[in-house]
Design a protein around this motif. Structure first.
Motif, PDB file in Angstrom:
ATOM      1  N   ASP A  81      -4.011  -6.642   3.134  1.00 59.04           N
ATOM      2  CA  ASP A  81      -3.374  -5.487   2.492  1.00 59.04           C
ATOM      3  C   ASP A  81      -2.932  -5.789   1.061  1.00 59.04           C
ATOM      4  O   ASP A  81      -2.832  -4.881   0.238  1.00 59.04           O
ATOM      5  CB  ASP A  81      -2.177  -4.995   3.321  1.00 59.04           C
ATOM      6  CG  ASP A  81      -2.616  -4.082   4.467  1.00 59.04           C
ATOM      7  OD1 ASP A  81      -3.840  -3.900   4.651  1.00 59.04           O
ATOM      8  OD2 ASP A  81      -1.738  -3.552   5.177  1.00 59.04           O
ATOM      9  N   LEU A 130       0.830  -1.210   0.000  1.00 60.55           N
ATOM     10  CA  LEU A 130       0.000   0.000   0.000  1.00 60.55           C
ATOM     11  C   LEU A 130       0.862   1.257   0.000  1.00 60.55           C
ATOM     12  O   LEU A 130       0.501   2.269  -0.598  1.00 60.55           O
ATOM     13  CB  LEU A 130      -0.932   0.003   1.219  1.00 60.55           C
ATOM     14  CG  LEU A 130      -2.144  -0.920   1.081  1.00 60.55           C
ATOM     15  CD1 LEU A 130      -2.736  -1.251   2.442  1.00 60.55           C
ATOM     16  CD2 LEU A 130      -3.193  -0.279   0.183  1.00 60.55           C
ATOM     17  N   GLU A 174      -6.087  -5.065  -0.852  1.00 58.39           N
ATOM     18  CA  GLU A 174      -6.397  -3.632  -0.851  1.00 58.39           C
ATOM     19  C   GLU A 174      -5.410  -2.883  -1.746  1.00 58.39           C
ATOM     20  O   GLU A 174      -5.776  -1.937  -2.441  1.00 58.39           O
ATOM     21  CB  GLU A 174      -6.399  -3.092   0.588  1.00 58.39           C
ATOM     22  CG  GLU A 174      -7.531  -3.708   1.398  1.00 58.39           C
ATOM     23  CD  GLU A 174      -7.759  -3.078   2.769  1.00 58.39           C
ATOM     24  OE1 GLU A 174      -7.361  -1.915   2.982  1.00 58.39           O
ATOM     25  OE2 GLU A 174      -8.335  -3.760   3.640  1.00 58.39           O
ATOM     26  N   PHE A 192      -6.604  -0.673  -4.809  1.00 58.20           N
ATOM     27  CA  PHE A 192      -6.334   0.775  -4.824  1.00 58.20           C
ATOM     28  C   PHE A 192      -5.488   1.140  -6.047  1.00 58.20           C
ATOM     29  O   PHE A 192      -5.745   2.144  -6.716  1.00 58.20           O
ATOM     30  CB  PHE A 192      -5.617   1.212  -3.534  1.00 58.20           C
ATOM     31  CG  PHE A 192      -6.547   1.547  -2.397  1.00 58.20           C
ATOM     32  CD1 PHE A 192      -7.400   0.600  -1.872  1.00 58.20           C
ATOM     33  CD2 PHE A 192      -6.567   2.822  -1.841  1.00 58.20           C
ATOM     34  CE1 PHE A 192      -8.261   0.901  -0.814  1.00 58.20           C
ATOM     35  CE2 PHE A 192      -7.419   3.144  -0.782  1.00 58.20           C
ATOM     36  CZ  PHE A 192      -8.266   2.176  -0.268  1.00 58.20           C
TER      37      PHE A 192
END
Lengths: 337, 363
Positions: free
Chosen positions: B172, B141, B175, B179
């Motif tokens: 994560d 991230l 994600e 993203f």
């Protein structure tokens, strides 16, 4: 919302805390292109509490934007952006919805400066609407400040009025270090006369909100109005209570708090969070260690019980109100003095 | 936004350009890197192997607190460093010290954490290398954030984010892919699938057709590659980096490789895998296959090999000298890097430590 951002507005005006926070965001974004605001519903909607109202329209959707619904993703991406020259201000929609981001906050946001021996700093703000008093359903009313306050590397700030909300959020965005900015959601709509141009102490300083001589109430965020109301009631009963508003939990202002307690010799800490292993416990310990010889009675706490936050119809049982505060004050061994 | 599924699907088999016996794969869908790139990669592989051997020895001698070796994964280490430009960022894990050094980080700085002296030893901004991540997948991230910030400013930066097969089970990871896809961030995710997360085999992490298929759900193109074929890695990663730089968004690359040694020197891998399984992967060694190929194409002779080996030996000697030094920072530094300005409480606590240490010195 007006379309022009003003910086350092001088003059009195009536604002809610929500509007003061919005003003602080707009001013910081207008001053510094590297300030970016993102999270869930912060764009077109302006946030579920409207704190980011109008920001996308004014600054464009690269400066204020909605993200996928994933809090760890939001905070993790903010870490990367802060590593690369930006000043992210992210919104966690509610206190308990920030928990998926806990690893990012405790393992990275808090530790990046330390890990890199100050080669990488993370100038970022994590805004968290928190605490009860609005009749919220489960997961919408937690007082989660102790988790963050217990983590070295984070500043933890919580305003109790509109002027402070503006002043402290501006300071948080300008800070070279990450700030967990906890907004007492029950105070969002309280309208006050404020002077946004006034000089106010920054992060790390507490303020005495009401002078008093018999005992000191130490409160922060949503509990400050409760403490002030209790002091008002006590005054009618002939007891003079001083009220200290922490404003900043980390750094903690030992100087102001201890000076206040020494001046009265008695203290009660007022906070919504469950009392066990809480910020209130820490305050009691600090005050006792530093002010022991000035104390006429053990420091008491008027705090939440050690139960999960109740449903709306029972939240009044959990929240410390004027009665719980004054009962604690009554217990301060007045007969012995 | 929908994308053609065919554009997202990885190839049916991992891309391989030089086979384990050192022969060019016939009718490969991709071109080989040029000779100079392959010679540079061979020097890198030799260096990476030497780093692993030397660090392992230093760990056995107690000069390093711990060492997670990338022995067997050197092709991934070298390719990850070699495809980067000066503008690009590398996001390594704890097992990627060889990639960090090949990227240019000084060995004394890179090994500081493994000496047990501080959590990270280099300036990430100086090298554009993030601190080596110990938690799994969290750094992916950060790579998305670095890449997104660069893209907002119109900079040509691409972030190359590394993780292992185990990390693909972490939230994560998902994600980060999502993203990156939604924001079209210039990130290339390289999963070094070395078959084990400490003791847990890949079969317990996922039953997906491959880890590269995990991109499909996020609209991220996936590709899989023979992780012991540095030629294939350079081509596939290089293409992914170029796509990302051109604004075409993130890509997921899964490299099939094998962790030849235990998780760290503190692990006992015989409790969970058989020696003959490890022996099978010796035949796929990334160094020998490239050496064979280079010799067959008259690009490497004994003299050149000796020169490359001498350079690696020199680095190993530098590791022995540098890592014999105690580089532990002063205890006062423990309080200096918590905040830009220490809180009054930290100032008090630093004084307590100074006092405790001064009394220790008196004894």
């Amino acid at each position: 919302m007006t379309s022009t951002a003003t910086t350092g507005t001088v003059g009195h005006e009536k604002l809610t805390m929500a509007q003061a926070l919005n003003r602080a965001l707009r001013e910081s974004m207008a001053e510094d292109d590297s300030v970016v605001v993102f999270g869930e519903d912060v764009g077109a909607l302006g946030g579920v509490f409207r704190i980011t109202d109008g920001l996308t329209a004014e600054f464009g959707d690269t400066r204020c934007f909605d993200t996928p619904l994933a809090e760890s993703g939001i905070v993790g991406m903010a870490v990367g952006m802060a590593m690369n020259g930006m000043r992210p201000v992210v919104e966690m929609q509610f206190d308990a919805f920030a928990y998926p981001a806990f690893e990012q906050i405790t393992s990275h946001v808090a530790k990046m400066r330390n890990r890199t021996r100050s080669k990488v700093s993370l100038p970022m703000v994590i805004r968290i609407p928190y605490a009860g008093g609005i009749g919220g359903v489960e997961h919408h009313c937690d007082s989660s400040e102790a988790y963050y306050a217990h983590t070295p590397g984070l500043h933890v700030v919580t305003p109790a009025n509109a002027a402070d909300a503006h002043r402290l959020l501006r300071a948080a965005i300008a800070s070279p270090d990450p700030v967990v900015f906890m907004e007492p959601k029950k105070l969002y709509w309280t309208k006050e006369e404020v002077d946004l141009g006034a000089e106010l102490p920054g992060i790390g300083r507490a303020m005495v909100r009401r002078e008093g001589t018999d005992a000191t109430l130490i409160a922060y965020g949503p509990s400050v109005p409760v403490a002030l109301e209790a002091a008002e009631v006590a005054a009618q009963e002939g007891r003079s209570l001083q009220v200290v508003d922490l404003r900043s939990i980390v750094p903690f202002d030992d100087e102001t708090v201890c000076a206040a307690v020494r001046s009265t010799g008695r203290a009660v800490v007022v906070a919504e969070a469950p009392g066990f292993a809480s910020v209130a416990s820490e305050i009691v310990a600090r005050v006792t260690e530093r002010c022991f010889h000035s104390l006429a009675a053990p420091v008491r706490r008027a705090v939440g019980f050690d139960i999960p936050f109740p449903s709306p119809k029972l939240e009044h049982v959990q929240l410390p109100g004027v009665d719980r505060v004054l009962d604690a004050v009554d217990d301060l061994q007045w007969d012995l003095s | 936004m929908t994308r053609d599924l065919d554009l997202l699907l990885p190839s049916p088999h991992p891309v391989e350009l030089i086979d384990p016996t050192g022969q060019t794969v016939a009718e490969a869908a991709h071109e080989l890197p040029d000779d100079a790139a392959l010679l540079r990669a061979f020097a890198g592989l030799t260096t990476a192997r030497r780093i692993n051997d030397q660090a392992g020895a230093l760990a056995r001698q107690g000069r390093l607190a711990v060492y997670p070796s990338s022995h067997g994964q050197e092709a991934c280490q070298v390719a990850a460093a070699q495809v980067l430009t000066d503008d690009d960022w590398l996001f390594p894990t704890y097992r990627d010290t060889a990639a960090v050094v090949i990227r240019g980080v000084d060995v004394a700085e890179a090994f500081l954490p493994l000496q047990g002296a501080w959590h990270s030893g280099y300036d990430p901004h100086r090298y554009k290398v993030a601190p080596q991540a110990t938690p799994l997948a969290t750094q992916l991230l950060h790579a998305v954030g670095v890449a997104h910030a660069a893209r907002l400013r119109g900079e040509p930066t691409v972030a190359l984010a590394l993780c292992g097969d185990g990390a693909t089970s972490e939230g994560d990871f998902h994600e980060a892919l999502n993203f990156a896809a939604v924001f079209r961030a210039p990130v290339v995710f390289l999963v070094q699938n070395n078959q084990y997360a400490i003791s847990v085999p890949l079969a317990r992490q996922s039953v997906a057709p491959s880890l590269a298929h995990k991109g499909i759900g996020y609209g991220v193109p996936g590709e899989r590659v023979d992780g012991n074929d540095v030629a294939a890695l350079l081509t596939v990663l290089g293409t992914a980096m170029a796509r990302a730089r051109a604004g075409e968004g993130p890509q997921l690359v899964e490299a099939h490789t094998y962790r030849m040694q235990p998780h760290t020197n503190a692990d006992d891998s015989r409790r969970y895998r058989q020696d003959d399984e490890v022996a099978g992967w010796v035949q796929r060694d990334p160094l020998t296959r490239l050496e064979t190929w280079l010799r067959q194409h008259d690009l490497l002779d004994d003299a050149q090999l000796a020169a490359v080996t001498a350079d690696a030996d020199q680095l190993a000697a530098r590791m022995r000298t540098e890592l014999a030094r105690d580089a532990t920072p002063e205890p006062a530094e423990l309080f200096a890097h918590v905040y830009a300005t220490p809180t009054p409480q930290l100032v008090e606590q630093a004084a307590v430590v100074a006092d405790e240490l001064s009394r220790e010195d008196e004894h």
